[in-house]
Design an enzyme around this catalytic site. Structure first.
Site, short mmCIF file in Angstrom:
data_model
loop_
_atom_site.label_atom_id
_atom_site.label_comp_id
_atom_site.label_asym_id
_atom_site.label_seq_id
_atom_site.Cartn_x
_atom_site.Cartn_y
_atom_site.Cartn_z
N TRP A 187 -35.08 42.05 -10.23
CA TRP A 187 -36.12 42.36 -11.58
C TRP A 187 -36.03 41.25 -12.63
O TRP A 187 -37.13 41.15 -13.33
CB TRP A 187 -35.53 43.72 -11.79
CG TRP A 187 -35.52 44.78 -10.84
CD1 TRP A 187 -34.32 45.38 -10.38
CD2 TRP A 187 -36.54 45.21 -10.21
NE1 TRP A 187 -34.63 46.37 -9.38
CE2 TRP A 187 -36.16 46.18 -9.28
CE3 TRP A 187 -37.94 44.97 -9.84
CZ2 TRP A 187 -36.96 46.80 -8.19
CZ3 TRP A 187 -38.83 45.54 -9.12
CH2 TRP A 187 -38.25 46.66 -8.24
N ASP A 242 -35.11 45.83 -20.22
CA ASP A 242 -35.18 46.64 -19.07
C ASP A 242 -34.29 47.38 -18.89
O ASP A 242 -33.16 47.18 -18.57
CB ASP A 242 -35.69 45.81 -17.72
CG ASP A 242 -35.97 46.57 -16.58
OD1 ASP A 242 -36.10 47.77 -16.60
OD2 ASP A 242 -36.32 46.02 -15.78
N LYS A 301 -35.83 56.50 -12.30
CA LYS A 301 -34.10 56.06 -11.86
C LYS A 301 -33.36 57.22 -12.64
O LYS A 301 -32.54 57.88 -11.97
CB LYS A 301 -33.61 54.69 -12.33
CG LYS A 301 -34.56 53.71 -11.69
CD LYS A 301 -34.38 53.45 -10.47
CE LYS A 301 -35.60 52.50 -9.89
NZ LYS A 301 -35.89 51.17 -10.62
C1 LIG Z 1 -36.74 50.01 -10.15
C2 LIG Z 1 -36.67 48.95 -11.12
C3 LIG Z 1 -37.81 48.24 -11.74
C4 LIG Z 1 -39.26 48.45 -11.21
O1 LIG Z 1 -39.77 49.59 -11.57
P1 LIG Z 1 -41.12 50.07 -11.44
O2 LIG Z 1 -41.36 51.36 -11.95
O3 LIG Z 1 -40.98 50.52 -9.73
O4 LIG Z 1 -42.09 49.15 -11.57
C5 LIG Z 1 -37.65 47.39 -12.68
N1 LIG Z 1 -36.38 46.90 -13.11
C6 LIG Z 1 -35.35 47.79 -12.84
C7 LIG Z 1 -33.96 47.44 -13.52
C8 LIG Z 1 -35.34 48.73 -11.85
O5 LIG Z 1 -34.44 49.26 -11.41
#
Ligand SMILES: *Cc1c(COP(=O)(O)O)cnc(C)c1O
Length: 355
Positions: free
Chosen positions: A99, A166, A190
């Site tokens: 990511w 993030d 998540k």
């Molecule tokens: C799942 C995830 C993403 C991607 O998320 P989307 O909403 O599917 O674009 C980005 N960063 C992390 C840390 C993730 O766990």
């Protein structure tokens, strides 16, 4: 049989949250209409957004001067929206996994990107510690929880420049010092809501500092000024997020979530370390309390498929590891009970006895 949902994302949500959302989809506030059928500008819906924003601010103790907005596009769109809005000349990024790498790739379209450190050579089994963040960077970007590898930055870092994070997979699992960040973002699926909404916490006076033109929809200012109502927001996922924020509050807030996360993780990591069949995949001090990764010890490697089948038969859902790590991953988000983790531990112990 009772099922325990260890999926990495979309993932487990409290049953009450799912039921409240399902009920609103059938009849929203006794209106005789579905939540799916009403205007996002309906006077009944505005309070949903307002209350969700208020609970965001309350639960995370977000200081004055920050806005909370709800967007589409997932965390992945934020990989470009962040540099679009904040990268004037140079940005620093910590490369802790796929990511982070995707975020770095997008940022390079907007300016100079300094990758201050990377654990790519060890397949991201640790969080790099000794690195220098350039003092003239516009921001320092981190991925606080690396969902795929099971590493986590759970203590606030020190940075000479404002941070951007993030927090897709650990938001609302612990207190955060929001004042250290110009922006915190994440996909909801998540630890916050169902898929379809992205949250962004943004420091308002950090906006408007880049000289480039920003397309209207990608300019955070647009959405801050319109309170997430510039265009049609993802109504059902926002409603679901509100239900979950209420659940978090009713269950003691982020301090209680933090305590529960640590308790669950301790139980599972203790078993991974004790059980002769398994071992953890990441450096102990960087172990994530959200995504717990483990593999079969080398001498038992050929039992992997058999354990997967056994665990499935015992009601454990989604414990297969990500393809880039292999083995197993038990994602333990806020809604996962200690009982669920204990059921997984028992499954591991039963399997050990049989071998
Ligand atoms: C799942 C995830 C993403 C991607 O998320 P989307 O909403 O599917 O674009 C980005 N960063 C992390 C840390 C993730 O766990």
């Amino acid at each position: 049989m009772k099922k325990y949902n260890f999926n990495a994302g979309p993932s487990i949500l409290p049953r009450e949250v799912i039921e409240a959302t399902a009920n609103a989809c059938l009849d929203f506030n006794g209106s005789g209409l579905s939540l799916m059928e009403i205007s996002h500008r309906a006077k009944d819906f505005q309070p949903v957004v307002d209350e969700a924003v208020a609970l965001f601010k309350e639960l995370l103790e977000i200081p004055e001067g920050y806005a909370v907005i709800f967007l589409g596009g997932g965390a992945s769109l934020q990989f470009c929206q962040v540099p679009y809005n904040f990268l004037e000349k140079k940005a620093a990024y910590l490369n802790t996994g796929v990511w982070a790498k995707k975020a770095i790739k997008e940022a390079k379209l907007f300016g100079e990107v300094v990758e201050v450190a990377s654990s790519a050579d060890s397949n991201y089994t640790f969080i790099p510690k000794d690195y220098v963040i350039p003092a003239d960077a516009d921001y320092f970007h981190i991925t606080t929880n690396n969902t795929i590898y099971g590493t986590e930055i759970r203590k606030e870092l020190d940075s000479p420049v404002p941070m951007i994070a993030d927090m897709s997979s650990d938001i609302f699992s612990r207190p955060v010092d929001v004042s250290k960040y110009n922006c915190i973002y994440g996909g909801a699926q998540k630890n916050l809501s169902m898929a379809g909404v992205t949250f962004v916490i943004v420091k308002e006076d950090a906006l408007g500092k880049v000289s480039r033109q920003i397309p209207t929809m990608l300019d955070y200012r647009t959405h801050v000024d319109k309170g997430s109502m510039f265009n049609t927001p993802p109504v059902v996922p926002i409603y679901c997020a509100l239900q979950n924020l209420k659940w978090i509050k009713a269950n003691g807030g982020v301090t209680a979530m933090d305590k529960r996360a640590n308790e669950r993780a301790a139980i599972l990591y203790d078993e991974i370390d004790r059980n002769k069949l398994f071992r953890g995949t990441v450096q102990t001090e960087d172990r994530s309390v959200m995504n717990i990764c483990f593999v079969m010890n080398d001498e038992y490697k050929d039992l992997e498929a058999e354990f997967m089948a056994f665990a499935t038969q015992k009601g454990m859902v989604g414990v297969k590891g990500h393809r880039s790590v292999g083995g197993f991953r038990a994602s333990c988000y806020n809604a996962m009970s200690v009982e669920g983790v204990k059921a997984l531990v028992e499954t591991m112990q039963e399997f050990e006895k049989a071998h």
